[in-house]
Design an enzyme around this catalytic site. Structure first.
Site: not given
Ligand code: AMP
Length: 295
Positions: A33, A39, A152
């Protein structure tokens, strides 16, 4: 359209079963979130490939260490829903922790080697929490495709390994890093940064851009690490690691003739940030921080 919010794993399973019976192809984007354009890029790609898009919002307690930011992790469910409606995402699965982890839960999914280095060193148990919750989400949402950001990178590799090792019938789609206009890799944790810290944090993307720019003529991984380390040497930045690793095994790179990843983790104030770039003599990098003067 207003987004359908599902809170209970059983209800989510029922929705997915019915969608599959109708012949729908389910695209799934797991998140914690506090959404940003990174995202949304995953959700748009899911929209493109699948007939139904499900996103999850779950701040997963098992991937946070005892001294990490679980309780203060940024949350804004109403704003997230409004953003997802623009894609549009059909369903948001937002379970309670108590429904995801019943009191006697004692089963973990662990990818051993890939999670040993990089972030695994400084965050013991983190990846075990990630792979466990993603395996559970896969069993609940039953997607055909799942979308993960290269931001990530180690998490992406661990999930690809888990899917192959445990025979999940799901296509994992990696997506490039989305950056702010000033090149900082987007992250929900960027919300913690003061304007001054945001400025300091740009050293990470500068170090990444320098590695990308100098990769073609670099003789060794050490040379790239030295270059990045120099850019990161600033009073308010505490570097956790700067490493160049094999893009498949995530072991320290011994040659630049195979695809490698330069990965950085650093703290700016209390905020832990990561960034990386995939570097390959063949195909070229997939993540493109613009070359900056600091590079
Ligand atoms: P998180 O909410 O941080 O757990 O991220 C959810 C998904 O979004 C994961 O697959 C992350 O690698 C991806 N994500 C987060 N930040 C970015 C970004 N700047 N660019 C692309 N994907 C992202």
């Amino acid at each position: 359209m207003s987004i359908h919010v599902i809170r209970h794993p059983r209800e989510m399973m029922g929705w997915s079963d019915a969608a599959r019976v109708r012949g729908e192809r389910i695209g799934f984007v797991p998140t914690m979130g506090y959404l940003h354009a990174g995202h949304l890029s995953l959700m748009r790609e899911a929209r493109r490939r699948a007939s139904k898009v499900v996103a999850s919002i779950f701040v997963n307690p098992t991937q946070f260490g005892p001294s990490e930011d679980l309780s203060r992790y940024p949350r804004d469910f109403a704003r997230d829903c409004a953003m997802m409606e623009t894609v549009p995402v059909e369903v948001v699965f937002a379970p309670e922790a108590s429904h995801m982890y019943p009191p006697r839960a004692q089963t973990w999914v662990e990818v051993t080697e890939l999670t040993r280095g990089l972030c695994g060193k400084g965050r013991p148990g983190h990846f075990r929490g990630v792979t466990t919750v993603v395996a559970k989400l896969f069993n609940i949402v039953k997607p055909h495709f799942a979308f993960f950001g290269e931001k990530d990178f180690q998490q992406l590799r661990a999930i690809q390994r888990m899917v192959a090792d445990l025979n999940f019938d799901i296509e994992i789609v990696p997506m490039p890093i989305v950056r702010e206009a000033d090149n900082l890799a987007m992250s929900s944790r960027n919300a913690y940064l003061t304007p001054e810290q945001h400025c300091d944090a740009l050293a990470l993307s500068r170090a990444i851009a320098a590695a990308r720019k100098n990769f073609a003529c670099a003789c060794s991984a050490e040379e790239l690490v030295r270059l990045a380390t120099k850019i990161l040497r600033r009073p308010r930045i505490a570097v956790e690691y700067v490493e160049v690793v094999d893009a498949e095994t995530l072991e320290p790179a011994t040659s630049l003739d195979v695809p490698v990843v330069m990965a950085i983790a650093a703290r700016v104030g209390k905020t832990r940030l990561i960034d990386n770039v995939l570097l390959s003599k063949g195909a070229g990098p997939t993540s493109h921080p613009k070359d900056s003067p600091g590079a």
